[in-house]
Scaffold this motif. Structure first.
Motif, PDB file in Angstrom:
ATOM      1  N   GLU A 206       0.813  -1.168  -0.070  1.00 22.60           N
ATOM      2  CA  GLU A 206      -0.071   0.104  -0.186  1.00 22.60           C
ATOM      3  C   GLU A 206       0.900   1.316  -0.022  1.00 22.60           C
ATOM      4  OE1 GLU A 206      -2.661  -0.336   3.304  1.00 22.60           O
ATOM      5  OE2 GLU A 206      -3.280  -2.398   2.968  1.00 22.60           O
ATOM      6  N   PRO A 207       0.253   2.356  -0.329  1.00 24.69           N
ATOM      7  CA  PRO A 207       1.071   3.686  -0.244  1.00 24.69           C
ATOM      8  C   PRO A 207       1.607   3.740   1.157  1.00 24.69           C
ATOM      9  CG  PRO A 207      -0.734   3.957  -1.827  1.00 24.69           C
ATOM     10  CD  PRO A 207      -0.895   2.526  -1.044  1.00 24.69           C
ATOM     11  N   ILE A 210      -0.497   5.593   3.763  1.00 25.81           N
ATOM     12  CA  ILE A 210      -1.764   4.574   4.282  1.00 25.81           C
ATOM     13  C   ILE A 210      -1.010   3.344   5.074  1.00 25.81           C
ATOM     14  CG2 ILE A 210      -3.557   2.959   3.491  1.00 25.81           C
ATOM     15  CD1 ILE A 210      -3.903   4.794   1.018  1.00 25.81           C
ATOM     16  N   ARG A 280      -8.674  -3.862   0.876  1.00 23.90           N
ATOM     17  CA  ARG A 280      -7.812  -2.838   0.946  1.00 23.90           C
ATOM     18  C   ARG A 280      -7.026  -2.871  -0.392  1.00 23.90           C
ATOM     19  NH1 ARG A 280      -6.083  -0.670   6.413  1.00 23.90           N
ATOM     20  NH2 ARG A 280      -4.230   0.007   5.468  1.00 23.90           N
ATOM     21  N   MET A 281      -6.510  -3.857  -0.818  1.00 27.48           N
ATOM     22  CA  MET A 281      -5.985  -3.653  -2.292  1.00 27.48           C
ATOM     23  C   MET A 281      -6.802  -3.485  -3.074  1.00 27.48           C
ATOM     24  SD  MET A 281      -2.500  -4.805  -2.764  1.00 27.48           S
ATOM     25  CE  MET A 281      -2.324  -3.547  -1.762  1.00 27.48           C
ATOM     26  N   LEU A 284      -7.510   0.262  -3.791  1.00 28.50           N
ATOM     27  CA  LEU A 284      -6.447   0.922  -4.509  1.00 28.50           C
ATOM     28  C   LEU A 284      -6.779   0.844  -5.993  1.00 28.50           C
ATOM     29  CD1 LEU A 284      -3.269  -0.356  -2.636  1.00 28.50           C
ATOM     30  CD2 LEU A 284      -4.531   1.495  -2.101  1.00 28.50           C
ATOM     31  N   GLN A 285      -7.679   0.126  -6.579  1.00 34.78           N
ATOM     32  CA  GLN A 285      -7.816   0.092  -7.896  1.00 34.78           C
ATOM     33  C   GLN A 285      -8.582   1.449  -8.297  1.00 34.78           C
ATOM     34  OE1 GLN A 285      -6.929  -1.635 -10.411  1.00 34.78           O
ATOM     35  NE2 GLN A 285      -5.618  -2.898  -9.143  1.00 34.78           N
ATOM     36  N   PRO A 286      -8.053   2.170  -9.503  1.00 32.54           N
ATOM     37  CA  PRO A 286      -8.438   3.338  -9.664  1.00 32.54           C
ATOM     38  C   PRO A 286      -9.649   3.315 -10.591  1.00 32.54           C
ATOM     39  CG  PRO A 286      -6.621   3.217 -10.848  1.00 32.54           C
ATOM     40  CD  PRO A 286      -6.609   1.958 -10.042  1.00 32.54           C
ATOM     41  N   ILE A 294      -0.613   4.809  -8.430  1.00 30.84           N
ATOM     42  CA  ILE A 294      -1.333   5.368  -7.260  1.00 30.84           C
ATOM     43  C   ILE A 294      -0.796   6.002  -6.156  1.00 30.84           C
ATOM     44  CG2 ILE A 294      -3.232   3.332  -7.501  1.00 30.84           C
ATOM     45  CD1 ILE A 294      -1.713   1.817  -5.348  1.00 30.84           C
ATOM     46  N   ALA A 295       0.614   5.845  -6.477  1.00 34.59           N
ATOM     47  CA  ALA A 295       1.671   6.875  -5.476  1.00 34.59           C
ATOM     48  C   ALA A 295       2.726   6.813  -6.367  1.00 34.59           C
ATOM     49  CB  ALA A 295       1.713   6.220  -4.287  1.00 34.59           C
ATOM     50  N   ALA A 300      -0.660  -0.423  -9.580  1.00 36.39           N
ATOM     51  CA  ALA A 300      -1.650  -1.292  -9.234  1.00 36.39           C
ATOM     52  C   ALA A 300      -1.856  -2.261 -10.258  1.00 36.39           C
ATOM     53  CB  ALA A 300      -2.751  -0.590  -8.585  1.00 36.39           C
ATOM     54  N   THR A 311       0.428  -4.939  -6.192  1.00 37.63           N
ATOM     55  CA  THR A 311       0.921  -3.399  -6.458  1.00 37.63           C
ATOM     56  C   THR A 311       2.637  -4.040  -6.828  1.00 37.63           C
ATOM     57  OG1 THR A 311       1.452  -2.942  -4.074  1.00 37.63           O
ATOM     58  CG2 THR A 311      -0.426  -2.177  -5.265  1.00 37.63           C
TER      59      THR A 311
END
Length: 389
Positions: A206-207, A210, A280-281, A284-286, A294-295, A300, A311
């Protein structure tokens, strides 16, 4: 000459693709079947290159991690093996005997990854029908018994899920009091198990801003018990000499995935799984395959169709090293990497990234024909999409 950004070099592990491997996600093209001879090639390469260890995944779509690790341990010299310990699938006493045997066979190179599971249908196929939080309560009892047995104690235990009378382990482990326990669980119940039992808490990529809060919560729970945890990150790598080359490789990796495959995979993740980490994964999907960064340098794209670690860090060596340092700043000490295909990407990471991180690996040149060295095999795309981290 590359200069390390920090005096502390992280530990880098790699991944043994026991569910198959290939150059494209979600495609039959250029796939390598899950064969032990190939697992051995990957393990021996990363052992020579200077990776500290390897993760062996678990699940219906994977070759058994314990048997595979036992075979690979005899073919390697320094590599540590992070093998799945699955409460509910086996008894704590039997698992203790297995762990002791593999720890001795590998001369103390065994690490154990506690996997409670987040896919009810797959768990049901293994005979496990407990609800989410109950699985963690069962894992707590399992680990309480397992740790005492492996530490050499005689165990009498009666709980909700297990009963043991005068249990003991006659053949000792090499590592005292037991091989280190690793674990990843993003729910509150998972955090409690981590705080009570494990040495290293794992998270998917994750970023950092976060992830920082999640790690702080787990560490705070451990501190209440007088314990302090280490942290690891499970993430993919796409490292090339230039940023443009790296992002082109990322685009190529998902170039054969259809929109229908993405839609079906995302639906399965949301409907079929009760894993908080998977949720949570997925969050993150846009929703746009063209906007997957995503960062900075965190991509992702793999999570479009792959459950679990979804990721990747993408970029040139300096950029990826800078992102790794950001994770180190929030407490990450070990990075468990992977890449498609795993053999070639291990060489790229060692040759390009190790120098930037100050890792003294045993680097070797990749020959021009290494990509074509192995015969192309066939492997089910469905199994590839279902492979666990």
């Amino acid at each position: 000459m590359s200069v390390s950004l920090s005096p502390v070099a992280p530990d880098l592990f790699w991944f043994i693709p026991t569910h198959g491997d290939g150059s494209y996600l979600g495609s039959e093209t250029q796939q390598r079947p899950p064969e032990f001879a190939y697992f051995r090639e990957v393990a021996q390469a990363v052992d020579r290159l200077g990776f500290k260890g390897v993760l062996l995944p678990t699940g219906q779509s994977c070759e058994d991690s314990w048997i595979t690790a036992a075979g690979l341990a005899t073919a390697t010299e320094r590599l540590k093996f992070l093998v799945a310990l699955r409460p509910g699938v086996t008894s704590p006493a039997f698992a203790a005997r297995q762990a002791a045997a593999l720890d001795r066979l590998s001369d103390g190179r065994l690490l154990l990854n506690v996997v409670v599971g987040g896919h009810p249908a797959e768990l049901g196929a293994d005979g496990i029908f407990l609800e989410h939080d109950e699985r963690y309560a069962q894992a707590d009892e399992f680990l309480t018994i397992w740790r005492d047995l492996v530490a050499g104690k005689t165990v009498d235990f009666e709980g909700k899920y297990y009963r043991v009378a005068h249990g003991r382990l006659d053949f000792p482990v090499v590592q005292k009091p037991h091989p280190p326990l690793w674990f990843g669980g993003s729910s509150e119940a998972g955090h409690e198990v981590a705080a009570e039992h494990v040495t290293t808490y794992l998270s998917w990529g994750e970023p950092p801003h976060i992830l920082k809060d999640k790690l702080a919560d787990v560490q705070a729970r451990a501190a209440k018990r007088g314990r302090k945890l280490k942290f690891g990150l499970r993430i993919h790598f796409i490292v090339r000499e230039t940023e443009a080359e790296a992002w082109a490789a990322a685009d190529r990796l998902i170039s054969r995935i259809s929109d229908e495959q993405i839609e079906n995979a995302q639906k399965r993740f949301k409907v079929e799984m009760d894993s908080v980490g998977q949720a949570r994964m997925a969050a993150l999907q846009p929703g746009d395959r063209n906007k997957l960064e995503i960062a900075p340098n965190l991509w992702a794209g793999i999570g479009l169709v792959r459950r679990g670690a979804g990721t990747a860090l993408v970029g040139d060596p300096k950029s990826v090293a800078a992102r790794i340092r950001e994770y180190q700043e929030i407490g990450i000490e070990t990075f468990i990497g992977s890449g498609y295909p795993h053999l070639e990407e291990a060489y790229r990471v060692a040759e390009l990234l190790f120098p930037e991180l100050g890792i003294d690996g045993r680097r070797r040149k990749v020959s021009d024909n290494i990509v074509n060295e192995f015969a192309v095999g066939s492997h089910s795309a469905e199994r590839r999409l279902a492979a666990v981290s």
